[in-house]
Design a protein around this motif. Structure first.
Motif, short mmCIF file in Angstrom:
data_model
loop_
_atom_site.label_atom_id
_atom_site.label_comp_id
_atom_site.label_asym_id
_atom_site.label_seq_id
_atom_site.Cartn_x
_atom_site.Cartn_y
_atom_site.Cartn_z
N LEU A 163 -8.90 42.40 -3.61
CA LEU A 163 -7.64 42.09 -2.82
C LEU A 163 -7.77 40.92 -2.14
O LEU A 163 -7.02 40.12 -1.90
CB LEU A 163 -7.40 43.22 -2.17
N VAL A 164 -9.16 40.67 -1.59
CA VAL A 164 -9.22 39.42 -0.51
C VAL A 164 -9.45 38.45 -1.75
O VAL A 164 -8.55 37.17 -1.14
CB VAL A 164 -10.89 39.58 -0.18
N ALA A 165 -9.83 38.21 -2.77
CA ALA A 165 -9.66 37.08 -3.62
C ALA A 165 -8.23 37.04 -4.01
O ALA A 165 -7.90 35.66 -4.16
CB ALA A 165 -10.55 37.61 -4.94
N ASP A 166 -7.42 38.09 -4.24
CA ASP A 166 -6.11 37.67 -4.52
C ASP A 166 -5.23 37.14 -3.73
O ASP A 166 -4.56 36.19 -3.84
CB ASP A 166 -5.28 39.00 -5.15
N ARG A 167 -5.66 37.82 -2.51
CA ARG A 167 -4.70 37.02 -1.25
C ARG A 167 -5.38 35.56 -1.18
O ARG A 167 -4.44 34.71 -0.97
CB ARG A 167 -5.10 37.63 0.05
N ARG A 168 -6.55 35.33 -1.31
CA ARG A 168 -7.08 33.86 -1.23
C ARG A 168 -6.35 33.02 -2.14
O ARG A 168 -6.15 31.81 -1.96
CB ARG A 168 -8.78 33.88 -1.33
N GLY A 169 -6.12 33.42 -3.33
CA GLY A 169 -5.47 32.74 -4.48
C GLY A 169 -4.12 32.43 -4.19
O GLY A 169 -3.57 31.40 -4.39
N ASP A 170 -3.34 33.40 -3.37
CA ASP A 170 -2.09 33.02 -2.97
C ASP A 170 -1.99 31.79 -1.96
O ASP A 170 -0.98 31.02 -2.16
CB ASP A 170 -1.36 34.33 -2.42
N VAL A 171 -2.78 31.68 -1.02
CA VAL A 171 -2.89 30.82 -0.01
C VAL A 171 -3.21 29.63 -0.75
O VAL A 171 -2.68 28.52 -0.37
CB VAL A 171 -4.17 31.24 1.23
N LEU A 172 -4.26 29.48 -1.54
CA LEU A 172 -4.75 28.32 -2.22
C LEU A 172 -3.55 27.69 -3.07
O LEU A 172 -3.29 26.49 -2.95
CB LEU A 172 -6.10 28.36 -2.95
N ALA A 174 -0.38 28.09 -2.46
CA ALA A 174 0.57 27.50 -1.42
C ALA A 174 0.14 26.40 -0.81
O ALA A 174 1.03 25.51 -0.77
CB ALA A 174 0.83 28.44 -0.38
N GLN A 175 -1.15 25.93 -1.04
CA GLN A 175 -1.58 24.75 -0.41
C GLN A 175 -1.73 23.50 -1.82
O GLN A 175 -2.04 22.39 -1.31
CB GLN A 175 -2.99 25.02 0.16
N GLY A 176 -1.06 24.09 -2.81
CA GLY A 176 -0.92 23.16 -3.90
C GLY A 176 -2.45 22.99 -4.71
O GLY A 176 -2.62 22.01 -5.70
N LYS A 177 -3.32 23.90 -4.55
CA LYS A 177 -4.80 23.78 -4.99
C LYS A 177 -4.73 24.71 -6.01
O LYS A 177 -5.61 25.88 -6.14
CB LYS A 177 -5.78 24.10 -4.03
N LYS A 178 -4.41 24.40 -7.33
CA LYS A 178 -4.03 25.24 -8.62
C LYS A 178 -5.41 25.60 -9.13
O LYS A 178 -5.68 26.85 -9.56
CB LYS A 178 -3.06 24.51 -9.47
N ASP A 179 -6.28 24.71 -9.27
CA ASP A 179 -7.49 25.03 -9.84
C ASP A 179 -8.42 26.12 -9.17
O ASP A 179 -8.97 27.00 -9.54
CB ASP A 179 -8.40 23.74 -9.98
N GLU A 180 -8.59 25.99 -7.72
CA GLU A 180 -8.92 26.86 -6.76
C GLU A 180 -8.24 28.45 -7.00
O GLU A 180 -9.20 29.19 -6.53
CB GLU A 180 -9.10 26.38 -5.42
N ALA A 181 -6.85 28.18 -6.61
CA ALA A 181 -6.35 29.62 -6.77
C ALA A 181 -6.52 30.06 -8.06
O ALA A 181 -6.64 31.56 -7.94
CB ALA A 181 -4.69 29.27 -6.78
N LYS A 182 -6.50 29.61 -9.26
CA LYS A 182 -6.78 30.12 -10.50
C LYS A 182 -8.27 30.79 -10.51
O LYS A 182 -8.37 32.01 -11.12
CB LYS A 182 -6.78 29.03 -11.69
N ALA A 208 1.04 32.42 -15.29
CA ALA A 208 1.99 31.28 -14.75
C ALA A 208 1.07 30.01 -14.49
O ALA A 208 1.82 28.94 -14.62
CB ALA A 208 2.62 31.87 -13.45
N LEU A 209 -0.26 30.37 -14.50
CA LEU A 209 -1.12 28.98 -14.09
C LEU A 209 -1.79 28.75 -15.40
O LEU A 209 -2.58 27.83 -15.30
CB LEU A 209 -2.31 29.38 -12.96
#
Length: 224
Positions: A163-172, A174-182, A208-209
């Motif tokens: 869950l922490v990793a999933d939420r971190r992906g959402d935040v990243l 939103a910051q436009g950091k697609k590779d880090e979010a993925k 979606a990514l």
């Protein structure tokens, strides 16, 4: 014979006196410490039971406030809990419950404060992690992305890693950091039980990514 017995008894008495003279203070000290420790242990258990009863009564008042939607009374009950019985599980649970009530009533700042208190003061890592996850969600909604990531960095209970990793992906994201979010979503997907419905949501985010887990697995199998 009587005199011989008297002499033996006298010798034993003298030996006992000599032994007590040499070790008596030590024995008395050890026994005293043992008795004090036992008394302290009993006293501590009694104190803990009393604290638990009083904290439980306040938590019950908080639950009643939640049931009636009374944010003012709920906030006051939690404030009393954290000030009087901060080390009890009731205070930790109360912070999470009060935050939910306050948030539902539109009191964002007090809700954040309650979550922050649990995140910093809860004695159990699980409670701290839940509080940080929820606080990160609140910060995410208010677009405080860097602060949200700081909270997630401190969320360390292993059972909440996905869950922490999933939420971190959402935040990243939103910051436009697609590779880090993925990468964060992939970590969440791998860490989640296959039977969890929530895993499908993470799957959708990865799709979606352009990194659908099924497609990645198929490509990996073809490469072999």
């Amino acid at each position: 014979m009587a005199k011989q017995l008297d002499l033996q008894e006298q010798e034993q008495l003298d030996e006992l006196k000599a032994f007590w003279k040499q070790y008596g203070n030590l024995i008395t000290g050890v026994l005293t410490l043992a008795m004090l420790a036992f008394a302290a242990w009993n006293g501590w258990n009694w104190y803990q039971r009393e604290q638990g009863k009083k904290a439980g009564a306040l938590y019950e008042a908080l639950e009643q406030a939640v049931a009636s939607g009374d944010a003012a009374r709920g906030g006051q009950a939690f404030n009393d809990l954290k000030e009087r019985y901060p080390r009890t599980a009731f205070a930790q649970q109360g912070g999470l419950l009060a935050a939910k009530l306050l948030s539902e009533k539109g009191q964002a700042d007090p809700a954040r404060a309650a979550l922050a208190w649990v995140a910093e003061h809860a004695s159990e890592d699980e409670y701290r992690t839940i509080a940080r996850l929820r606080l990160a969600g609140v910060l995410f909604e208010s677009k405080q992305y860097d602060e949200a990531l700081k909270q997630l960095a401190g969320a360390s209970a292993p059972e909440f890693a996905a869950l922490v990793a999933d939420r971190r992906g959402d935040v990243l994201l939103a910051q436009g950091k697609k590779d880090e979010a993925k990468a964060a979503y992939q970590a969440a997907y791998k860490a989640m039980d296959e039977k969890l419905d929530y895993r499908r949501l993470v799957d959708a985010k990865l799709t979606a990514l352009g990194a659908a887990p099924a497609a990645s697995a198929a490509a990996s199998g073809a490469a072999r």
